[in-house]
Design an enzyme around this catalytic site. Structure first.
Site, PDB file in Angstrom:
ATOM      1  CE  LYS A 130     -41.768  52.399 -31.463  1.00  0.00           C
ATOM      2  NZ  LYS A 130     -41.063  51.341 -32.194  1.00  0.00           N
ATOM      3  CG  ASP A 170     -39.488  50.261 -29.221  1.00  0.00           C
ATOM      4  OD1 ASP A 170     -39.112  49.940 -30.363  1.00  0.00           O
ATOM      5  OD2 ASP A 170     -38.951  51.201 -28.593  1.00  0.00           O
TER       6      ASP A 170
HETATM    7  P1  NDP Z   1     -34.830  46.353 -25.044  1.00  0.00           P
HETATM    8  O1  NDP Z   1     -35.554  47.127 -24.027  1.00  0.00           O
HETATM    9  O2  NDP Z   1     -34.976  44.891 -25.095  1.00  0.00           O
HETATM   10  O3  NDP Z   1     -33.269  46.686 -24.966  1.00  0.00           O
HETATM   11  C1  NDP Z   1     -32.792  47.982 -25.114  1.00  0.00           C
HETATM   12  C2  NDP Z   1     -31.297  47.969 -24.932  1.00  0.00           C
HETATM   13  O4  NDP Z   1     -30.778  49.253 -25.273  1.00  0.00           O
HETATM   14  C3  NDP Z   1     -30.887  47.716 -23.485  1.00  0.00           C
HETATM   15  O5  NDP Z   1     -29.642  47.086 -23.458  1.00  0.00           O
HETATM   16  C4  NDP Z   1     -30.796  49.126 -22.936  1.00  0.00           C
HETATM   17  O6  NDP Z   1     -29.960  49.276 -21.823  1.00  0.00           O
HETATM   18  C5  NDP Z   1     -30.215  49.868 -24.111  1.00  0.00           C
HETATM   19  N1  NDP Z   1     -30.615  51.269 -24.040  1.00  0.00           N
HETATM   20  C6  NDP Z   1     -31.864  51.772 -23.974  1.00  0.00           C
HETATM   21  N2  NDP Z   1     -31.840  53.105 -23.874  1.00  0.00           N
HETATM   22  C7  NDP Z   1     -30.532  53.433 -23.857  1.00  0.00           C
HETATM   23  C8  NDP Z   1     -29.837  54.666 -23.780  1.00  0.00           C
HETATM   24  N3  NDP Z   1     -30.504  55.826 -23.674  1.00  0.00           N
HETATM   25  N4  NDP Z   1     -28.475  54.648 -23.822  1.00  0.00           N
HETATM   26  C9  NDP Z   1     -27.793  53.474 -23.916  1.00  0.00           C
HETATM   27  N5  NDP Z   1     -28.408  52.269 -23.982  1.00  0.00           N
HETATM   28  C10 NDP Z   1     -29.744  52.263 -23.970  1.00  0.00           C
HETATM   29  O7  NDP Z   1     -35.252  47.022 -26.449  1.00  0.00           O
HETATM   30  P2  NDP Z   1     -35.149  46.421 -27.908  1.00  0.00           P
HETATM   31  O8  NDP Z   1     -33.952  45.566 -28.035  1.00  0.00           O
HETATM   32  O9  NDP Z   1     -36.479  45.876 -28.275  1.00  0.00           O
HETATM   33  O10 NDP Z   1     -34.969  47.759 -28.784  1.00  0.00           O
HETATM   34  C11 NDP Z   1     -33.684  48.287 -29.111  1.00  0.00           C
HETATM   35  C12 NDP Z   1     -33.815  49.218 -30.327  1.00  0.00           C
HETATM   36  O11 NDP Z   1     -34.348  48.488 -31.441  1.00  0.00           O
HETATM   37  C13 NDP Z   1     -34.744  50.406 -30.147  1.00  0.00           C
HETATM   38  O12 NDP Z   1     -34.259  51.491 -30.910  1.00  0.00           O
HETATM   39  C14 NDP Z   1     -36.040  49.921 -30.755  1.00  0.00           C
HETATM   40  O13 NDP Z   1     -36.880  50.978 -31.190  1.00  0.00           O
HETATM   41  C15 NDP Z   1     -35.503  49.144 -31.946  1.00  0.00           C
HETATM   42  N6  NDP Z   1     -36.414  48.167 -32.517  1.00  0.00           N
HETATM   43  C16 NDP Z   1     -36.924  47.156 -31.747  1.00  0.00           C
HETATM   44  C17 NDP Z   1     -37.776  46.222 -32.327  1.00  0.00           C
HETATM   45  C18 NDP Z   1     -38.245  45.022 -31.583  1.00  0.00           C
HETATM   46  O14 NDP Z   1     -38.804  44.137 -32.224  1.00  0.00           O
HETATM   47  N7  NDP Z   1     -38.047  44.916 -30.293  1.00  0.00           N
HETATM   48  C19 NDP Z   1     -38.228  46.373 -33.730  1.00  0.00           C
HETATM   49  C20 NDP Z   1     -37.553  47.408 -34.451  1.00  0.00           C
HETATM   50  C21 NDP Z   1     -36.716  48.286 -33.848  1.00  0.00           C
HETATM   51  P3  NDP Z   1     -30.621  49.551 -20.382  1.00  0.00           P
HETATM   52  O15 NDP Z   1     -31.161  48.242 -19.933  1.00  0.00           O
HETATM   53  O16 NDP Z   1     -29.489  50.063 -19.556  1.00  0.00           O
HETATM   54  O17 NDP Z   1     -31.688  50.602 -20.601  1.00  0.00           O
END
Ligand code: NDP
Length: 452
Positions: A130, A170
């Site tokens: 990562k 991510d």
């Molecule tokens: P994105 O950046 O597309 O979206 C993240 C979302 O989570 C946004 O809505 C963001 O809001 C919110 N968020 C981020 N940090 C915080 C926080 N500290 N508190 C509250 N809300 C928060 O990321 P992904 O959708 O790709 O990833 C989301 C999760 O899924 C993560 O844990 C990631 O590790 C996991 N994941 C992702 C994969 C992928 O293929 N993308 C694969 C496997 C796991 P804001 O815009 O306000 O920050």
């Protein structure tokens, strides 16, 4: 060494905390896995003798570097970047890159550790890694993001490669960022190779990679419900996040006849009792990906919905819950509220969104609970398929990839069921099943290599 001479769970966790001061997320992730593995390896002398768990919980290497870039006003900005290469026993390191101000070495070490087990569960040959930086893409211009990505890659390119380490997206890293990083890698090395996944379709990306994590988490939920002769159809669903994983989870829930009540971002959540249907999901995708807006704008656009500032959505009454935002967003109290309100199943789209206390609440209540390392493995699975397509210089059709994704998620579910039985419990302990199935594969490969 006799089994009775082995260090106990408490002593092991204490050692992890001592060796990794100031890294609570990493210690939490190791503890969650160790709680199950200690029990499993109790009578398996080889794993003790070769210190397998201790070795998996010590990354192969942690690379940390400076990332300098110039903002649009001509100021020189300095960020810190990392790549954590946790374990490559079953394949090249593989795992996403996160750009978020909350990124620390601890967060990336926990994610790389989790990724090692997740990748093993997929059945594909991928090790765990990562990376990321404490860079906040929010509010930055396209050119600023491009300059940052290029500078990040100027250092990272030395440590990655199609057979060495293959990063992906991510939080904060989507198609735009992958494009800038791949462009810089190509420029530096003069090589067109499958060194990143999540690429654009025009230059080696795989169909359905964008959708795969959210879709996969819903397939896993469907598989869990099927064990109880139940389904998603007609169920109310609470989802957190509004990024890649959350929006695609919402899309698949709609396709399977469920009703999505909430989505969120770091400023609060929206609640739409009428349901966030596909048209509304498309509107959110556009808001987030093109206009780079905030979820609060939804409440102004869609009548009957409300935005609740500064809160998470777990108090909204629902049948099913999908935490899809970030780590530790669902606490012990939130878990108790969900259980009290009649929630029957939780599938983690995010990585470690539930605190250890919350995990124990779900386990004790014996509701269906899928940990991220199993439920969100769909994304890395399609990334693994993207690597295969790049190596063979081919691209598979969408129907083929959809089928492979569903098969892989069903395979992960079956592995969890195989190892997740618990005496006295009427439901599968998916946390235990995922931990043991993932561990066993990596551990057996490590045994084959001897002490390295
Ligand atoms: P994105 O950046 O597309 O979206 C993240 C979302 O989570 C946004 O809505 C963001 O809001 C919110 N968020 C981020 N940090 C915080 C926080 N500290 N508190 C509250 N809300 C928060 O990321 P992904 O959708 O790709 O990833 C989301 C999760 O899924 C993560 O844990 C990631 O590790 C996991 N994941 C992702 C994969 C992928 O293929 N993308 C694969 C496997 C796991 P804001 O815009 O306000 O920050």
């Amino acid at each position: 060494m006799a089994v009775s001479d082995h260090v106990d769970l408490g002593g092991f966790i204490e050692g992890v905390r001592r060796r990794n001061p100031g890294q609570p997320e990493f210690a939490q992730a190791v503890q969650e896995v160790a709680e199950d593995i200690f029990d499993f390896i109790q009578d398996k002398e080889q794993y003790h003798r070769y210190q397998i768990l201790r070795r998996i919980a010590e990354p192969d290497r942690v690379i940390s570097f400076r990332v300098c870039w110039e903002d649009d006003k001509g100021n020189i900005r300095v960020q810190r970047g990392w790549r954590v290469q946790n374990n490559n026993s079953i394949g090249p390191y593989k795992g996403g890159i996160r750009f978020h101000p909350s990124v620390t070495e601890s967060v990336l070490k926990f994610l790389a550790f989790e990724q090692t087990f997740k990748n093993a569960l997929t059945g594909l040959p991928m090790g765990g890694g990562k990376g990321g930086a404490n860079f906040n893409p929010k509010g930055k211009s396209d050119n600023e993001v491009m300059r940052f990505c290029q500078s990040f890659m100027n250092e990272l390119y030395r440590y990655i490669g199609a057979d060495i380490d293959v990063p992906a997206g991510d939080i904060g890293v989507g198609g735009r960022e992958i494009g800038y990083m791949f462009g810089q890698y190509k420029r530096l090395t003069n090589e067109f190779t499958g060194v990143l996944t999540g690429k654009g379709l025009e230059y080696g990306g795989s169909l359905i990679r964008t959708e795969a994590t959210g879709y996969g988490a819903v397939y896993f939920l469907r598989n869990m419900l099927a064990t109880q002769k139940n389904s998603i159809e007609g169920k109310t669903v609470v989802i957190s996040g509004s990024g890649n994983v959350a929006t695609h989870a919402a899309e698949k829930i709609n396709q399977l006849g469920g009703k999505v009540l909430t989505l969120s971002d770091s400023e609060g959540f929206i609640h739409d009792p009428a349901g966030i249907d596909q048209e509304k999901v498309n509107w959110i995708k556009d808001l987030k990906n093109k206009r780079r807006g905030r979820i609060s704008e939804y409440a102004k656009e869609f009548k009957g919905s409300e935005f609740v500032a500064g809160k998470t959505p777990w108090g909204v009454v629902c049948d099913l819950a999908l935490p899809c935002a970030t780590q530790n967003e669902l606490t012990g109290d939130d878990a108790r509220t969900l259980v009290k309100n009649g929630c029957i199943a939780v599938s983690e789209g995010a990585n470690m969104p539930t605190t250890l206390e919350g995990v124990h609440v779900f386990k004790d209540a014996q509701i269906l609970f899928a940990p991220g390392k199993a439920a969100n493995a769909g994304g890395v699975s399609v990334s693994g398929l993207e690597m295969s397509q790049n190596s063979a210089r081919i691209s598979w059709k969408e129907e083929e990839l959809q089928r492979l994704l569903e098969d892989i998620m069903a395979g992960i579910h079956a592995s969890c069921v195989e190892y997740g039985g618990r005496a006295g419990s009427k439901v599968t302990d998916y946390v235990r099943g995922a931990n043991i199935a993932g561990f066993k594969k990596v551990a057996d490969a490590m045994l084959a290599f001897g002490v390295v």
